[in-house]
Design an enzyme around this catalytic site. Structure first.
Site, PDB file in Angstrom:
ATOM      1  N   HIS A 104      24.190 -62.581  15.311  1.00 42.47           N
ATOM      2  CA  HIS A 104      24.757 -63.641  14.482  1.00 42.47           C
ATOM      3  C   HIS A 104      24.614 -65.007  15.137  1.00 42.47           C
ATOM      4  O   HIS A 104      24.619 -66.033  14.446  1.00 42.47           O
ATOM      5  CB  HIS A 104      26.210 -63.329  14.159  1.00 42.47           C
ATOM      6  CG  HIS A 104      26.360 -62.254  13.138  1.00 42.47           C
ATOM      7  ND1 HIS A 104      27.297 -62.298  12.120  1.00 42.47           N
ATOM      8  CD2 HIS A 104      25.681 -61.089  12.953  1.00 42.47           C
ATOM      9  CE1 HIS A 104      27.188 -61.217  11.371  1.00 42.47           C
ATOM     10  NE2 HIS A 104      26.221 -60.467  11.864  1.00 42.47           N
ATOM     11  N   HIS A 285      21.826 -51.132  12.382  1.00 45.47           N
ATOM     12  CA  HIS A 285      22.775 -50.158  11.839  1.00 45.47           C
ATOM     13  C   HIS A 285      22.660 -48.784  12.489  1.00 45.47           C
ATOM     14  O   HIS A 285      23.390 -47.867  12.125  1.00 45.47           O
ATOM     15  CB  HIS A 285      22.596 -50.063  10.317  1.00 45.47           C
ATOM     16  CG  HIS A 285      23.080 -51.281   9.600  1.00 45.47           C
ATOM     17  ND1 HIS A 285      22.998 -51.440   8.233  1.00 45.47           N
ATOM     18  CD2 HIS A 285      23.658 -52.420  10.062  1.00 45.47           C
ATOM     19  CE1 HIS A 285      23.508 -52.607   7.895  1.00 45.47           C
ATOM     20  NE2 HIS A 285      23.911 -53.226   8.991  1.00 45.47           N
TER      21      HIS A 285
END
Length: 789
Positions: A104, A285
């Protein structure tokens, strides 16, 4: 790793903000906003922290070189695997959360203007520290990374530490730790200490709203129509406060194929192709879990910037039970994708293709997907399929989950085959993920010459805009002088169809592509002679191609002459185009009665076409360039684009003004347009533009479309100008600067300041000099900085 989005980040009891006193912006909202040129977030630093555009960059480079990076790496690993009671680790490992922090931090990068990314460690500052998508990342930075940053101090920046910690997190989950090979990593990020307040992240006034798609768009519950019409430029994320896309689907609608469209557009805008996109999402993920223990709107408080003062900069206070561990609320989604959330394996693709998925809701009310009843029965029943460990209770097991965005990787006709290939070839998946991760984290770092440390890749990666190594000595000052004389004589020849203005336009076209945001573009590499830049309409290809032919011939001649004289030196085309521009400006000054020599530092090298990523370079093409009075858009206020380009070139407001005034009288507009050339002697370096734009005897009237203006003069020869020209005289701040250059005693100040700014632009991408000398000081005229203001 999850991409949180669900909570609004403010509680229903948050008081309305107090009414603020009116500012200039409130009174005149359409006034040209110059604040971005006043703000250098790197200047707001403590005195001991280096600035990357000065010799202090060498200080950080020196500090970084003294780091025991292996000891630092071990300290990070220890912190990742040691539970902190302030914020208990899922699965006793902070690796997944650290990957999310690094992702991020870097993931705000966007190709259109090079803004965003982790280069300044700005995830520590507003607004990024308070985006809903960054919920709870304050915990990993404060509780896990701060003790390490405190220990190593100025030897590593926050920007470098966050990315390096993300690498260590991945390495620790690939394992075994003692033998794992460090991932590619380049240091050199310099921290900002003030927020980038004027970066455009979207015009929405509410978190998670979407007013950025053409023809509108919704927030939660919106239809998928918006996804087919495209995002506004230069934005990348699909909703305010998200890094990429809504994991539930567009606007919260679980439309899998529409979600794939969102993913493709936003990842492309962040520099990723389809294979890199699949590798990143699947790789991210593979680790960790999503957190949605309860409804965020009921239990989660304000973001860090909106939290009470006694929270000491921590946000998203959670009042649901313990507020942490199993009670954590981040995205509103809940669960993990694989049976081994802290290990690198192929479990993500195994589950993605093994089961059919049915839509359900998390405890937090978010839409997610779990294996359907038929899949569970086919694969051994609930007990066999429920193999995902609980993050905090070893006695519990859960079903795997998927987001709508995950299912897009299976069912999209382009993503699906890539996912199947990675499923059947785990080694290819691992390699693709490592490469895409490096690109994600280094997309805004510029060429490898800016990267520090022992873990820089040896292979040539085209997205890093590679340059060849120089294996020859640089051209001597004597031959630079020879070249200047030859070039000017050729142009001044009465049979020549070139002018000194053509040389100046070509040099500007080459150097002004530079963007300080991601350190791409610039004169180094000589890519102005390659595709796509050679054919950009803003570069006036007909004139440019003639200049290229002239300079290539002069380059060959002088290189052969040096060789014949047994001088082991060459001049590159990249140096030639700067030399030619300098020579033309010296000639323009001579015509004004001034003898000057523009400082020149050789050493640029020439990239090949094979080293040039044509597709990504198209994002550097100016749609509007106010410095050349070029406007290829429908924008009714091109002066805003002038401010944006000046910021990308790291210019101050006075530098922007003096540079534009000089380029106008030098007749350097695209296609030699006379718009804004407010002088009776084009090609002569004078301050005429300023004296004439400020002449109150000239009366300006707009054209029908409001883009051009006619200046009626008593002499009978009228001027034509653009909005970009007129704003210099109409905006009070710009007029104040213009007045200083139009004064009777300002001719020499103007000349000095214009030359200094010109040299600054020509040198912006000379990263090879940053570690050894102060480029800003070395390139000023007579050792004096611009400007007299």
């Amino acid at each position: 790793m999850s991409c949180p989005y669900h909570n609004s980040s403010t509680s229903n009891n948050t008081p309305a903000p107090p009414i603020k006193p009116k500012t200039i912006r409130d009174w005149w909202p359409e006034q040209l906003d110059l604040r971005i040129l006043h703000q250098d977030v790197l200047l707001a630093r403590p005195s001991h922290v280096p600035h990357p555009s000065s010799s202090s960059y060498a200080s950080y480079s020196t500090n970084f070189s003294k780091l025991d990076l292996y000891a630092l790496r071990n300290d990070i690993y220890k912190a990742l695997t040691t539970n902190n009671p302030h914020w208990p680790a899922d699965y006793n490992h902070y690796g997944p959360l650290m990957v999310r922090l690094a992702w991020h931090s870097a993931g705000t990068y966007r190709t259109f203007d090079g803004r965003g990314g982790g280069n300044t460690g700005n995830i520590r500052l507003a607004p990024l520290n308070s985006w809903p998508d960054n919920a709870n990342l304050d915990k990993i930075r404060r509780y896990i990374l701060w003790p390490i940053k405190q220990k190593y101090g100025q030897f590593i920046s926050w920007g470098d530490l966050i990315i390096l910690a993300g690498n260590v997190a991945i390495e620790s989950m690939i394992g075994p730790w003692k033998s794992v090979e460090p991932l590619w990593f380049g240091g050199g990020r310099i921290d900002a200490f003030a927020p980038e307040e004027d970066v455009y992240w979207g015009n929405e006034g509410e978190w998670l709203k979407d007013d950025r798609h053409h023809h509108g768009g919704g927030g939660k519950g919106a239809t998928t129509t918006a996804t087919t019409t495209g995002l506004d430029k230069p934005l990348g994320a699909v909703q305010m406060g998200l890094i990429y896309v809504n994991p539930e689907g567009p606007g919260g609608d679980p439309d899998i194929l529409a979600s794939a469209k969102d993913i493709r557009e936003t990842f492309y805008r962040m520099g990723m192709n389809d294979e890199e996109t699949v590798a990143l999402i699947a790789g991210g993920h593979t680790f960790g879990k999503a957190h949605g223990a309860a409804d965020a709107d009921k239990y989660v408080g304000p973001e860090p910037e909106g939290a009470d003062i006694n929270e000491m900069g921590m946000g998203w206070k959670n009042t649901f039970n313990s507020g942490k561990g199993k009670d954590t609320i981040t995205s509103g989604l809940e669960g993990a994708w694989t049976a081994k959330p802290t290990q690198w394996d192929n479990g993500y693709f195994h589950n993605l293709f093994k089961f059919e998925w049915e839509k359900t809701k998390s405890p937090g009310g978010a839409i997610q997907w779990v294996p359907d009843a038929e899949s569970i029965a086919k694969n051994g029943g609930d007990y066999a399929v429920r193999n995902v460990p609980d993050a905090h209770d070893a006695s519990l097991k859960h079903l795997p989950i998927m987001f709508t965005t995950d299912l897009a990787l299976r069912y999209d006709p382009l993503y699906g085959p890539i996912s199947e290939r990675f499923h059947s070839n785990p080694e290819a998946f691992t390699d693709a993920f490592k490469r895409a991760w490096y690109k994600l984290c280094h997309r805004d770092m510029g060429p490898k010459s800016r990267h520090l440390g022992p873990w820089i890749p040896n292979e040539e990666l085209i997205w890093l805009d590679p340059l060849p190594d120089r294996d020859y000595n640089t051209v001597t000052s004597y031959y630079v002088k020879v070249l200047k004389g030859n070039i000017i004589r050729a142009v001044n020849n009465e049979r020549s169809d070139l002018t000194i203005s053509d040389l100046i336009k070509a040099a500007w076209a080459s150097a002004s592509t530079y963007r300080k945001t991601d350190h791409r573009g610039g004169a180094n590499g000589g890519r102005i002679r390659l595709l796509p830049q050679r054919n950009w309409s803003v570069n006036d290809p007909q004139s440019l191609n003639k200049v290229i032919a002239l300079l290539e011939k002069r380059q060959q001649d002088v290189n052969q002459r040096m060789k014949d004289n047994n001088i082991n030196a060459q001049v590159s085309f990249a140096d030639m185009i700067v030399i030619a521009g300098n020579a033309a400006i010296e000639e323009a000054a001579r015509r004004a009665g001034k003898v000057i020599t523009i400082p020149f530092v050789p050493g640029r090298t020439d990239a090949t076409q094979a080293q040039t990523d044509v597709d990504s370079f198209k994002f550097l093409e100016p749609v509007i360039d106010g410095f050349r009075n070029y406007d290829g858009s429908d924008d009714l206020r091109p002066e805003k684009a002038l401010i944006d380009r000046a910021h990308l070139l790291s210019l101050t407001t006075p530098e922007m003004v003096v540079l534009m005034g000089g380029l106008r009288v030098l007749n350097a507009n695209t296609d030699s347009s006379q718009i804004g050339v407010l002088t009776e002697q084009p090609g002569v370096l004078t301050n005429d533009f300023f004296t004439n734009i400020l002449d109150d005897n000239v009366k300006w009237s707009p054209s029908a479309d409001g883009k051009l203006f006619r200046g009626t003069r008593s002499t009978g020869r009228d001027w034509t100008a653009s909005r970009v020209d007129l704003v210099i005289g109409s905006n009070s701040q710009l007029r104040a600067i213009a007045e200083s250059y139009a004064s009777a005693d300002s001719a020499e100040y103007f000349l000095r300041d214009f030359i200094n700014v010109w040299v600054k632009v020509m040198m912006l991408d000379r990263f090879d000099l940053l570690r050894g000398e102060d480029v800003d000081e070395s390139t000023t005229v007579l050792g004096r900085r611009p400007s007299k203001l």
